[in-house]
Motif scaffolding. Structure first.
Motif, PDB file in Angstrom:
ATOM      1  N   ASP A   9      10.522   7.637  -2.004  1.00 50.15           N
ATOM      2  CA  ASP A   9       9.622   7.760  -0.858  1.00 50.15           C
ATOM      3  C   ASP A   9       9.408   6.373  -0.255  1.00 50.15           C
ATOM      4  O   ASP A   9       8.426   5.692  -0.523  1.00 50.15           O
ATOM      5  N   LYS A  10      10.376   5.965   0.543  1.00 47.76           N
ATOM      6  CA  LYS A  10      10.374   4.611   1.098  1.00 47.76           C
ATOM      7  C   LYS A  10       9.173   4.344   2.002  1.00 47.76           C
ATOM      8  O   LYS A  10       8.659   3.233   2.045  1.00 47.76           O
ATOM      9  N   ILE A  11       8.707   5.356   2.700  1.00 48.99           N
ATOM     10  CA  ILE A  11       7.548   5.189   3.580  1.00 48.99           C
ATOM     11  C   ILE A  11       6.309   4.861   2.738  1.00 48.99           C
ATOM     12  O   ILE A  11       5.538   3.957   3.075  1.00 48.99           O
ATOM     13  N   GLU A  12       6.124   5.566   1.640  1.00 47.45           N
ATOM     14  CA  GLU A  12       4.991   5.268   0.762  1.00 47.45           C
ATOM     15  C   GLU A  12       5.145   3.892   0.119  1.00 47.45           C
ATOM     16  O   GLU A  12       4.169   3.174  -0.066  1.00 47.45           O
ATOM     17  N   GLU A  13       6.365   3.502  -0.220  1.00 43.53           N
ATOM     18  CA  GLU A  13       6.591   2.163  -0.758  1.00 43.53           C
ATOM     19  C   GLU A  13       6.180   1.105   0.263  1.00 43.53           C
ATOM     20  O   GLU A  13       5.530   0.110  -0.090  1.00 43.53           O
ATOM     21  N   LEU A  14       6.559   1.311   1.527  1.00 41.13           N
ATOM     22  CA  LEU A  14       6.140   0.384   2.593  1.00 41.13           C
ATOM     23  C   LEU A  14       4.622   0.310   2.676  1.00 41.13           C
ATOM     24  O   LEU A  14       4.039  -0.771   2.752  1.00 41.13           O
ATOM     25  N   ARG A  15       4.002   1.469   2.701  1.00 41.02           N
ATOM     26  CA  ARG A  15       2.544   1.553   2.845  1.00 41.02           C
ATOM     27  C   ARG A  15       1.828   0.867   1.670  1.00 41.02           C
ATOM     28  O   ARG A  15       0.862   0.141   1.866  1.00 41.02           O
ATOM     29  N   ARG A  16       2.327   1.087   0.470  1.00 39.17           N
ATOM     30  CA  ARG A  16       1.654   0.595  -0.728  1.00 39.17           C
ATOM     31  C   ARG A  16       1.929  -0.884  -1.009  1.00 39.17           C
ATOM     32  O   ARG A  16       1.026  -1.626  -1.368  1.00 39.17           O
ATOM     33  N   TYR A  17       3.178  -1.301  -0.863  1.00 34.80           N
ATOM     34  CA  TYR A  17       3.552  -2.647  -1.304  1.00 34.80           C
ATOM     35  C   TYR A  17       3.788  -3.643  -0.166  1.00 34.80           C
ATOM     36  O   TYR A  17       3.692  -4.844  -0.379  1.00 34.80           O
ATOM     37  N   GLY A  18       4.082  -3.177   1.035  1.00 35.90           N
ATOM     38  CA  GLY A  18       4.305  -4.082   2.161  1.00 35.90           C
ATOM     39  C   GLY A  18       3.172  -5.057   2.413  1.00 35.90           C
ATOM     40  O   GLY A  18       3.408  -6.258   2.587  1.00 35.90           O
ATOM     41  N   PRO A  19       1.908  -4.599   2.407  1.00 37.56           N
ATOM     42  CA  PRO A  19       0.804  -5.519   2.676  1.00 37.56           C
ATOM     43  C   PRO A  19       0.644  -6.636   1.640  1.00 37.56           C
ATOM     44  O   PRO A  19      -0.017  -7.632   1.896  1.00 37.56           O
ATOM     45  N   LEU A  20       1.265  -6.506   0.479  1.00 35.31           N
ATOM     46  CA  LEU A  20       1.141  -7.518  -0.567  1.00 35.31           C
ATOM     47  C   LEU A  20       2.117  -8.672  -0.404  1.00 35.31           C
ATOM     48  O   LEU A  20       1.988  -9.692  -1.074  1.00 35.31           O
TER      49      LEU A  20
END
Length: 108
Positions: A40-51
């Motif tokens: 689930d690449k979209i959830e990965e972006l949402r969860r880890y991108g801001p870090l």
């Protein structure tokens, strides 16, 4: 020598979520890339991108140029990544070459 690989399904295995978030948030800026290529690449972006730190990047694999609801595409990524502090990396070239990825750099 300067590459670190953490492999696992970070969205299913909660035991991996905290160590990955800590690892990403604890990295000093300096040219590293978080690659989202799980289920689930979209959830990965949402969860880890801001870090991700300023000067580093996020890359999404299996990017499609179609706009079907289940695909990883611009329509689904833009609300997460096209925010102040992020810059798209060579999307024009990626589209022309029909690559299966898109990337952003954290600039602020």
């Amino acid at each position: 020598d300067n590459m670190v690989f953490l492999l696992g399904d970070f969205l299913i295995d909660d035991a991996l979520t905290e160590p990955l978030a800590t690892f990403i948030a604890g990295r000093s800026a300096g040219g590293w890339m978080l690659i989202c290529d799980g289920g689930d690449k979209i959830e990965e972006l949402r969860r880890y991108g801001p870090l991700v730190a300023v000067g580093d990047g996020v890359l999404v694999h299996d990017f499609a140029n179609s706009y079907e609801p289940h695909t990883v595409n611009e329509q689904r990524c833009a609300p997460i990544m096209d925010q102040p502090g992020w810059r798209r990396l060579e999307w024009r070239v990626a589209r022309e070459w029909d690559t299966g990825f898109r990337a952003w750099e954290r600039v602020a």
